[in-house]
Write a protein that holds these residues in place. Structure first.
Motif, PDB file in Angstrom:
ATOM      1  N   ILE A 197       8.347   1.020  -5.056  1.00 47.11           N
ATOM      2  CA  ILE A 197       7.700  -0.288  -5.114  1.00 47.11           C
ATOM      3  C   ILE A 197       6.177  -0.123  -5.190  1.00 47.11           C
ATOM      4  CG2 ILE A 197       7.191  -2.362  -3.765  1.00 47.11           C
ATOM      5  CD1 ILE A 197       9.866  -2.496  -5.137  1.00 47.11           C
ATOM      6  N   SER A 198       5.641   0.790  -4.358  1.00 44.75           N
ATOM      7  CA  SER A 198       4.198   1.017  -4.358  1.00 44.75           C
ATOM      8  C   SER A 198       3.743   1.633  -5.673  1.00 44.75           C
ATOM      9  CB  SER A 198       3.821   1.943  -3.185  1.00 44.75           C
ATOM     10  OG  SER A 198       4.171   1.370  -1.941  1.00 44.75           O
ATOM     11  N   ALA A 199       4.533   2.569  -6.195  1.00 42.26           N
ATOM     12  CA  ALA A 199       4.180   3.199  -7.470  1.00 42.26           C
ATOM     13  C   ALA A 199       4.223   2.191  -8.606  1.00 42.26           C
ATOM     14  CB  ALA A 199       5.125   4.368  -7.747  1.00 42.26           C
ATOM     15  N   ALA A 200       5.227   1.332  -8.590  1.00 42.02           N
ATOM     16  CA  ALA A 200       5.353   0.328  -9.655  1.00 42.02           C
ATOM     17  C   ALA A 200       4.140  -0.593  -9.685  1.00 42.02           C
ATOM     18  CB  ALA A 200       6.632  -0.483  -9.467  1.00 42.02           C
TER      19      ALA A 200
ATOM     20  N   ALA B  43       0.069   3.124 -18.346  1.00 41.42           N
ATOM     21  CA  ALA B  43       0.696   3.807 -19.485  1.00 41.42           C
ATOM     22  C   ALA B  43       0.727   5.316 -19.305  1.00 41.42           C
ATOM     23  CB  ALA B  43      -0.044   3.440 -20.771  1.00 41.42           C
ATOM     24  N   ALA B  44      -0.354   5.874 -18.794  1.00 44.28           N
ATOM     25  CA  ALA B  44      -0.407   7.328 -18.634  1.00 44.28           C
ATOM     26  C   ALA B  44       0.603   7.811 -17.599  1.00 44.28           C
ATOM     27  CB  ALA B  44      -1.815   7.757 -18.228  1.00 44.28           C
ATOM     28  N   ARG B  45       0.723   7.082 -16.496  1.00 48.26           N
ATOM     29  CA  ARG B  45       1.671   7.476 -15.458  1.00 48.26           C
ATOM     30  C   ARG B  45       3.107   7.317 -15.933  1.00 48.26           C
ATOM     31  NH1 ARG B  45      -2.105   4.209 -11.199  1.00 48.26           N
ATOM     32  NH2 ARG B  45      -3.536   5.936 -10.698  1.00 48.26           N
ATOM     33  N   LEU B  46       3.373   6.260 -16.678  1.00 48.61           N
ATOM     34  CA  LEU B  46       4.709   6.080 -17.244  1.00 48.61           C
ATOM     35  C   LEU B  46       5.039   7.206 -18.222  1.00 48.61           C
ATOM     36  CD1 LEU B  46       4.855   2.231 -17.928  1.00 48.61           C
ATOM     37  CD2 LEU B  46       6.363   3.528 -16.386  1.00 48.61           C
ATOM     38  N   ALA B  47       4.065   7.595 -19.025  1.00 46.27           N
ATOM     39  CA  ALA B  47       4.286   8.670 -19.998  1.00 46.27           C
ATOM     40  C   ALA B  47       4.575   9.985 -19.281  1.00 46.27           C
ATOM     41  CB  ALA B  47       3.062   8.818 -20.899  1.00 46.27           C
TER      42      ALA B  47
ATOM     43  N   ALA C   1       2.071   6.300  -5.863  1.00 44.97           N
ATOM     44  CA  ALA C   1       2.020   5.316  -4.775  1.00 44.97           C
ATOM     45  C   ALA C   1       0.705   5.407  -4.012  1.00 44.97           C
ATOM     46  CB  ALA C   1       3.201   5.512  -3.833  1.00 44.97           C
ATOM     47  N   ALA C   2       0.131   6.628  -3.942  1.00 44.99           N
ATOM     48  CA  ALA C   2      -1.197   6.834  -3.344  1.00 44.99           C
ATOM     49  C   ALA C   2      -1.294   6.325  -1.913  1.00 44.99           C
ATOM     50  CB  ALA C   2      -2.277   6.190  -4.214  1.00 44.99           C
ATOM     51  N   ASN C   3      -0.257   6.591  -1.135  1.00 49.16           N
ATOM     52  CA  ASN C   3      -0.245   6.257   0.285  1.00 49.16           C
ATOM     53  C   ASN C   3      -0.106   7.580   1.037  1.00 49.16           C
ATOM     54  OD1 ASN C   3       0.689   5.681   2.946  1.00 49.16           O
ATOM     55  ND2 ASN C   3       1.408   3.663   2.295  1.00 49.16           N
ATOM     56  N   GLY C   4      -1.196   8.037   1.628  1.00 57.39           N
ATOM     57  CA  GLY C   4      -1.208   9.359   2.243  1.00 57.39           C
ATOM     58  C   GLY C   4      -0.159   9.546   3.317  1.00 57.39           C
ATOM     59  N   ARG C   5       0.015   8.545   4.153  1.00 52.29           N
ATOM     60  CA  ARG C   5       0.987   8.685   5.238  1.00 52.29           C
ATOM     61  C   ARG C   5       2.423   8.662   4.696  1.00 52.29           C
ATOM     62  NH1 ARG C   5      -3.527   6.533   7.368  1.00 52.29           N
ATOM     63  NH2 ARG C   5      -4.161   7.237   9.444  1.00 52.29           N
ATOM     64  N   LEU C   6       2.640   7.893   3.634  1.00 49.95           N
ATOM     65  CA  LEU C   6       3.955   7.884   2.999  1.00 49.95           C
ATOM     66  C   LEU C   6       4.248   9.253   2.393  1.00 49.95           C
ATOM     67  CD1 LEU C   6       6.479   6.370   2.001  1.00 49.95           C
ATOM     68  CD2 LEU C   6       5.133   5.640   0.018  1.00 49.95           C
TER      69      LEU C   6
END
Length: 236
Positions: free
Chosen positions: A105-108, A113-117, A154-159
């Protein structure tokens, strides 16, 4: 599976002395490739001689692996590779399902485009590996890389820290799942990851959250079934 040089029990010697992380790397490798089976003892004296490091480095390396969940230490029994039981699988995969729900969910929400690729390239690599009849370890490496990218996005360090807390256990359990039923794993690999990618491309949704949880839970159910059907099946 790695082979020894006839001079020790099978683990390659550590190139530099006194490095706990290198010792941990070599012991971890022996767990992943089956030379150190679930439940087997990890004796400091033997490991120190095999890896050509001090017992202190081995002890520190084992502590690293204990934090990863691959090793358990008990009073008067020393360190052992974790056991593999339906209860262990249920615990690890239940935690992972919760993490994957939040991670996808966080990543979405941060997808571009670059991350999807990048994710699409991994799914395509999975397909090519299947066509080339790659071994289970190669397929799993791509699988784990796909999920690592999700946590990075997602860029959540604790996750991410929480994911790293179970990642080694997930890898070990998945390796054993593949060894026991590679056909099922190969059949599911591309469709399930392609579905996650498709849903993430649309942004956060409850459908994506459910798919992420089901992706993990289907693996849990499969491995529990395999363990209950043949709990004493040896690793190759």
């Amino acid at each position: 599976m790695a082979h020894d040089d006839g001079k020790n029990s099978g683990m390659r010697r550590v190139r530099r002395r006194g490095l706990a992380h290198e010792a941990a790397d070599h012991i971890r490798e022996s767990i992943f490739d089956g030379r150190a089976a679930p439940g087997s003892a990890l004796r400091e004296v033997e490991l120190a001689a095999s890896l050509d490091v001090s017992r202190g480095s081995v002890r520190e390396g084992l502590a690293i692996l204990e934090r990863e969940g691959l090793v358990r230490s008990e009073w008067h029994r020393g360190a052992r590779v974790i056991e593999l039981s339906p209860s262990d699988v249920n615990e690890v995969y239940t935690v992972r399902a919760a993490l994957e729900r939040l991670a996808t969910i966080s990543a979405a929400a941060r997808m571009n485009a670059a991350r999807l690729a990048d994710l699409e390239s991994l799914v395509q690599a999975m397909g090519r590996a299947l066509e080339g009849d790659a071994d289970g370890s190669t397929l799993l490496a791509l699988d784990m890389a796909f999920h690592d990218r999700i946590y990075e996005t997602a860029a959540n360090g604790r996750l991410t820290d929480a994911w790293h807390g179970v990642r080694s256990q997930v890898r070990l359990f998945q390796l054993i799942r593949i060894e026991r039923d590679q056909v099922d794993y190969r059949d599911r690999l591309v469709p399930e990851h392609h579905d996650l990618l498709r849903l993430m491309s649309r942004g956060p949704s409850e459908e994506l959250a459910r798919a992420a949880e089901e992706h993990v839970d289907s693996a849990r159910r499969t491995l529990v079934h395999l363990l209950e059907r043949d709990p004493d099946h040896p690793r190759s």
